[in-house]
Design a protein around this motif. Structure first.
Motif, PDB file in Angstrom:
ATOM      1  N   GLY A  24      37.141  43.664  45.183  1.00  0.00           N
ATOM      2  CA  GLY A  24      37.644  42.331  44.879  1.00  0.00           C
ATOM      3  C   GLY A  24      37.671  41.381  46.049  1.00  0.00           C
ATOM      4  O   GLY A  24      38.109  40.234  45.906  1.00  0.00           O
ATOM      5  N   ALA A  25      37.214  41.826  47.215  1.00  0.00           N
ATOM      6  CA  ALA A  25      37.189  40.947  48.386  1.00  0.00           C
ATOM      7  C   ALA A  25      36.108  39.880  48.222  1.00  0.00           C
ATOM      8  O   ALA A  25      35.065  40.103  47.604  1.00  0.00           O
ATOM      9  N   SER A  26      36.368  38.721  48.801  1.00  0.00           N
ATOM     10  CA  SER A  26      35.390  37.629  48.767  1.00  0.00           C
ATOM     11  C   SER A  26      34.808  37.356  50.152  1.00  0.00           C
ATOM     12  O   SER A  26      33.761  36.730  50.265  1.00  0.00           O
ATOM     13  N   HIS A  27      35.508  37.805  51.199  1.00  0.00           N
ATOM     14  CA  HIS A  27      35.107  37.567  52.578  1.00  0.00           C
ATOM     15  C   HIS A  27      35.198  38.872  53.376  1.00  0.00           C
ATOM     16  O   HIS A  27      35.812  39.835  52.929  1.00  0.00           O
ATOM     17  N   VAL A  28      34.621  38.847  54.563  1.00  0.00           N
ATOM     18  CA  VAL A  28      34.823  39.941  55.522  1.00  0.00           C
ATOM     19  C   VAL A  28      34.809  39.363  56.931  1.00  0.00           C
ATOM     20  O   VAL A  28      34.028  38.464  57.243  1.00  0.00           O
ATOM     21  N   ILE A  29      35.732  39.852  57.760  1.00  0.00           N
ATOM     22  CA  ILE A  29      35.786  39.473  59.166  1.00  0.00           C
ATOM     23  C   ILE A  29      34.856  40.390  59.959  1.00  0.00           C
ATOM     24  O   ILE A  29      34.905  41.610  59.795  1.00  0.00           O
TER      25      ILE A  29
ATOM     26  N   VAL B   1      45.086  42.004  42.860  1.00  0.00           N
ATOM     27  CA  VAL B   1      45.902  41.990  41.643  1.00  0.00           C
ATOM     28  C   VAL B   1      47.153  41.141  41.851  1.00  0.00           C
ATOM     29  O   VAL B   1      47.536  40.335  40.986  1.00  0.00           O
ATOM     30  N   THR B   2      47.806  41.303  42.989  1.00  0.00           N
ATOM     31  CA  THR B   2      49.025  40.556  43.285  1.00  0.00           C
ATOM     32  C   THR B   2      48.789  39.050  43.249  1.00  0.00           C
ATOM     33  O   THR B   2      49.634  38.280  42.770  1.00  0.00           O
ATOM     34  N   ALA B   3      47.634  38.623  43.747  1.00  0.00           N
ATOM     35  CA  ALA B   3      47.321  37.191  43.829  1.00  0.00           C
ATOM     36  C   ALA B   3      46.399  36.729  42.710  1.00  0.00           C
ATOM     37  O   ALA B   3      45.755  35.679  42.837  1.00  0.00           O
ATOM     38  N   ALA B   4      46.376  37.463  41.616  1.00  0.00           N
ATOM     39  CA  ALA B   4      45.424  37.168  40.541  1.00  0.00           C
ATOM     40  C   ALA B   4      45.570  35.758  39.981  1.00  0.00           C
ATOM     41  O   ALA B   4      44.587  35.140  39.560  1.00  0.00           O
ATOM     42  N   ASP B   5      46.771  35.221  39.965  1.00  0.00           N
ATOM     43  CA  ASP B   5      47.006  33.890  39.406  1.00  0.00           C
ATOM     44  C   ASP B   5      47.115  32.820  40.484  1.00  0.00           C
ATOM     45  O   ASP B   5      47.607  31.712  40.225  1.00  0.00           O
ATOM     46  N   HIS B   6      46.659  33.127  41.676  1.00  0.00           N
ATOM     47  CA  HIS B   6      46.743  32.206  42.813  1.00  0.00           C
ATOM     48  C   HIS B   6      45.375  32.130  43.477  1.00  0.00           C
ATOM     49  O   HIS B   6      44.621  33.112  43.462  1.00  0.00           O
ATOM     50  N   PRO B   7      45.024  30.987  44.057  1.00  0.00           N
ATOM     51  CA  PRO B   7      43.699  30.878  44.697  1.00  0.00           C
ATOM     52  C   PRO B   7      43.579  31.600  46.037  1.00  0.00           C
ATOM     53  O   PRO B   7      42.583  31.402  46.747  1.00  0.00           O
TER      54      PRO B   7
ATOM     55  N   LEU C 288      44.750  48.148  50.921  1.00  0.00           N
ATOM     56  CA  LEU C 288      45.526  47.189  50.134  1.00  0.00           C
ATOM     57  C   LEU C 288      44.668  46.114  49.473  1.00  0.00           C
ATOM     58  O   LEU C 288      45.217  45.249  48.779  1.00  0.00           O
ATOM     59  N   ILE C 289      43.371  46.143  49.672  1.00  0.00           N
ATOM     60  CA  ILE C 289      42.533  45.068  49.136  1.00  0.00           C
ATOM     61  C   ILE C 289      42.674  44.940  47.625  1.00  0.00           C
ATOM     62  O   ILE C 289      42.984  43.856  47.102  1.00  0.00           O
TER      63      ILE C 289
END
Length: 250
Positions: free
Chosen positions: A85-90, A50-56, A44-45
């Protein structure tokens, strides 16, 4: 000033219809005063980005391999997460350490790979119930920090999550004094190893049965900069309550 962070870990939960919860969450917090991050399953990444494209909202992976590529069927590299498109990883979550026998050395190697790929890392540490009852918690935390954290950490690229294993998904949480003791200890170890500047800039999250009903008191504890949330991050209403509590703590 360390920016507060509400991080959600969906673990092995979520199909495409779950993205409706992300839309709802973004709608409820159009201009958040804190950083919000969700780590969905890898499938789902891209869709969540895409779903949060306009949100931080930040999107994270739940794990990565230490190698850039190769014959590692079923694994995912840090570069692949970045490309999706990920910015972080756990990294180093107790469920990875236990279910997949990940060692501190494994976590450190993965962290180096993730940082090299341009990802920010959320490195998890925490003790078992047996270790807590044997009064070995701080020794365990010190050992995990020494073994799991590479030397190239900064406050910009690294977050540490303290998750007592016995509190994850059980409804049990340590006392506020126990949470404060461990978070203060982690901070002191970071300052000793990386210097006051870096040591004070790395954000520390608490994880383990965090809910809207207990979030406010947890966020009032010394050196708690936010939370790594499991089940309560799957529903927008629940996660929203935690986010609101964190904003109120500023």
């Amino acid at each position: 000033m360390r920016r507060k962070l509400a991080a959600g870990n969906w673990k092995m939960n979520g199909l495409s219809d779950q993205l409706a919860e992300v839309e709802k969450l973004c709608g409820a917090h159009p201009n958040p005063k804190v950083e919000i991050m969700i780590a969905p399953p890898a499938t789902l990444i891209s869709s969540m980005v895409v779903t949060a494209a306009d949100h931080p909202l930040e999107v994270a992976g739940q794990d990565c391999h230490a190698k850039d590529s190769g014959a590692h069927t079923g694994d995912i590299s840090a570069a692949m997460l970045k490309d999706a498109g990920a910015s972080h990883v756990i990294l180093g979550h107790s469920e990875r350490r236990e279910d997949h026998d990940e060692t501190d050395d494994d976590v450190r190697a993965k962290a180096r790979a993730a940082l090299a790929a341009g990802l920010k890392v959320v490195i998890c540490i925490g003790e078992t119930l047996e270790e807590r009852e044997a009064a070995n918690t701080l020794d365990i935390i010190a050992g995990q920090m020494a073994g799991s954290l590479p030397d190239i950490l900064t406050g910009e690229n690294t977050i540490i999550a303290y998750e007592p294993i016995w509190a994850i998904g059980t409804g049990k949480i340590p006392t506020l004094e126990q949470i404060g003791e461990v978070h203060d200890f982690i901070r002191s170890k970071l300052e000793a190893r990386f210097g006051d500047g870096v040591g004070r800039s790395i954000r520390l999250l608490y994880g383990g049965s965090v809910k809207p009903s207990n979030a406010s008191e947890i966020f009032a504890v010394s050196n708690v900069d936010g939370a790594l949330v499991g089940g309560a991050s799957l529903k927008a209403d629940d996660f929203s309550g935690i986010i609101q509590a964190l904003e109120d703590a500023i």
